[in-house]
Every structure is written in C-alpha cells, then in structure tokens.
Enzyme design. Structure first.
Site, PDB file in Angstrom:
ATOM      1  N   TYR A   1       0.836  -1.204   0.000  1.00 30.36           N
ATOM      2  CA  TYR A   1       0.000   0.000   0.000  1.00 30.36           C
ATOM      3  C   TYR A   1       0.871   1.254   0.000  1.00 30.36           C
ATOM      4  O   TYR A   1       0.624   2.201  -0.747  1.00 30.36           O
ATOM      5  CB  TYR A   1      -0.919  -0.021   1.221  1.00 30.36           C
ATOM      6  CG  TYR A   1      -1.799   1.200   1.346  1.00 30.36           C
ATOM      7  CD1 TYR A   1      -2.833   1.430   0.447  1.00 30.36           C
ATOM      8  CD2 TYR A   1      -1.592   2.136   2.366  1.00 30.36           C
ATOM      9  CE1 TYR A   1      -3.635   2.561   0.548  1.00 30.36           C
ATOM     10  CE2 TYR A   1      -2.387   3.263   2.477  1.00 30.36           C
ATOM     11  CZ  TYR A   1      -3.409   3.470   1.563  1.00 30.36           C
ATOM     12  OH  TYR A   1      -4.195   4.586   1.673  1.00 30.36           O
TER      13      TYR A   1
ATOM     14  N   GLU B   1     -12.050   6.017   3.913  1.00 32.10           N
ATOM     15  CA  GLU B   1     -11.541   6.913   4.960  1.00 32.10           C
ATOM     16  C   GLU B   1     -12.635   7.167   6.000  1.00 32.10           C
ATOM     17  O   GLU B   1     -12.353   7.251   7.201  1.00 32.10           O
ATOM     18  CB  GLU B   1     -11.059   8.234   4.363  1.00 32.10           C
ATOM     19  CG  GLU B   1      -9.798   8.133   3.518  1.00 32.10           C
ATOM     20  CD  GLU B   1      -8.558   7.737   4.297  1.00 32.10           C
ATOM     21  OE1 GLU B   1      -8.604   7.739   5.555  1.00 32.10           O
ATOM     22  OE2 GLU B   1      -7.538   7.422   3.660  1.00 32.10           O
TER      23      GLU B   1
ATOM     24  N   TRP C   1      -6.337   1.936  10.195  1.00 33.20           N
ATOM     25  CA  TRP C   1      -6.410   1.812   8.743  1.00 33.20           C
ATOM     26  C   TRP C   1      -6.119   0.385   8.305  1.00 33.20           C
ATOM     27  O   TRP C   1      -6.642  -0.095   7.297  1.00 33.20           O
ATOM     28  CB  TRP C   1      -5.415   2.774   8.084  1.00 33.20           C
ATOM     29  CG  TRP C   1      -5.400   2.645   6.596  1.00 33.20           C
ATOM     30  CD1 TRP C   1      -4.404   2.173   5.818  1.00 33.20           C
ATOM     31  CD2 TRP C   1      -6.468   3.002   5.691  1.00 33.20           C
ATOM     32  NE1 TRP C   1      -4.761   2.194   4.496  1.00 33.20           N
ATOM     33  CE2 TRP C   1      -6.029   2.701   4.381  1.00 33.20           C
ATOM     34  CE3 TRP C   1      -7.746   3.530   5.878  1.00 33.20           C
ATOM     35  CZ2 TRP C   1      -6.830   2.912   3.264  1.00 33.20           C
ATOM     36  CZ3 TRP C   1      -8.539   3.750   4.754  1.00 33.20           C
ATOM     37  CH2 TRP C   1      -8.076   3.440   3.477  1.00 33.20           C
TER      38      TRP C   1
END
Length: 214
Positions: A49, A71, A79
């Site tokens: 990522y 988000e 996350w």
C-alpha cells in the site's frame, strides 16, 4: 451484533506513520535496504500500500469515491482494519460505482449490516449511500471538485511528527463537500483522502517512494 463503535481518540490514516499518531521518527530502512516511512514496516499489508498506492494520484470517479468511503469507515479505527477488509468492501459496495451505490435501498443496508467482511457500522453504511447520491447530484465533476483543493505547495516532512492532522485546504474541502450534502467528511478525513490520493505527498524526505508521488 455489529462491529464495535470507533474510539474517537484513536489515530487515523496509516496509524504508525501519521503525524496524527504522534510518532516522531524519520524513515526506517526495511529488509530490502530501502528507506520507508515508519508505518510502512509496521505490518506486511502496509508495504504494498505504501510503495504502490499511498500518495499516488487518483483521478477517476470510482477511485476517489472508494477512498472517500473507506476513509470514513476507518475514522476512529486502524487503517489496517480497513485495508484487510478492502476486497470485501469492494464486493459489498459494487466496486464503489456511485451509480450502483446510490441505488441501494433498505434491503441493501440490512445486507451490509449483516456482512461480517466489512465494518458493520450502520451510520457509515448510510453515509456511503448518502455520499453516492450527493456525488451524482453535483453540477460538475466530482474529480475536478476534489482536485481543485490540491495545495499549490506543501512542506516536505522530515519526520512523521511533521505531518498535520488537517490543513486549511482539507478544512475547505470538507466544507465544500458538506455544502453539497456529503456526510462523514470532516477536515481530518478530508486530509487523509488528500494524502491517499496524491493531492499532497506526505512521504518523508528520505523515503525511497517519495519521488514517485504526485
């Protein structure tokens, strides 16, 4: 039973590397000898990522809608939790095609609340549907609206403590989105979107990936 409610005090974004997490450190050299932002080495899922996605420009409608939605789902959580559930999110939300998501009705909401593969927060599920409808109601391009808030210049962060939680531009973007009916889009979420989609390049100065950003 649904998933636990978010902890408002929890850091957002890629937690270990974000200034929101209060981490002061600089770039860290990984096993391959490449220096990276510290959060990139905190979990195996983060490396790809970090190297191939975070901070790279995203300009397509579905891609931006996906990042905005994820988000919002991440808000108050790690996350990494979202990243590990990303494939399930894409399957559940029709690859974040806003036309398809905008057409979701009560039966879809109940389907999503029961889907253990995603974060089963009813408010965030409803917010995603609301945002898809708000996106389709825009007079202009969603992509152009988002990118119109790209800062002209930004400081190059040396350590993670240099990274802000929000900026004047992210606050303005959040206000603009809210004025069009978007929800779950505060300044911090808007800034995380800007980081993820390459409106800002928050890779640290010594990070090997920084030069590949937007």
């Amino acid at each position: 039973m649904g998933d636990p409610q978010p902890d408002p005090s929890a850091p957002t974004g890629p937690d270990a590397g974000s200034g929101r997490a209060g981490a002061p450190g600089g770039a860290v050299t990984g096993p391959d000898g490449r220096p990276r932002c510290p959060w990139a080495l905190s979990a195996p899922e983060y490396i790809f990522y970090h190297d191939d996605e975070w901070g790279r420009p995203v300009r397509d409608r579905a891609g931006l809608f996906e990042r905005l939605s994820l988000e919002a789902f991440q808000s108050g959580l790690s996350w990494l939790t979202v990243l590990r559930k990303r494939d399930a999110f894409r399957a559940a939300f029709a690859d974040f095609d806003p036309v398809a998501v905008a057409a979701f009705g009560p039966a879809d909401v109940e389907r999503l609340v029961a889907d253990a593969g995603i974060i089963r927060n009813r408010r965030k599920i409803l917010a995603t549907i609301t945002n898809a409808r708000a996106l389709l109601a825009l007079d202009g391009s969603f992509e152009e609206l988002i990118w119109s808030f790209r800062p002209v210049t930004t400081a190059v962060p040396l350590v993670t403590a240099d990274l802000p939680a929000a900026t004047a531009e992210s606050a303005a973007l959040a206000r603009e989105l809210k004025s069009h009916g978007f929800v779950f889009v505060g300044p911090t979420t808007a800034y995380a979107l800007m980081q993820a989609c390459g409106l800002v390049n928050d890779h640290l100065a010594a990070c090997a990936v920084r030069s590949l950003g937007g």
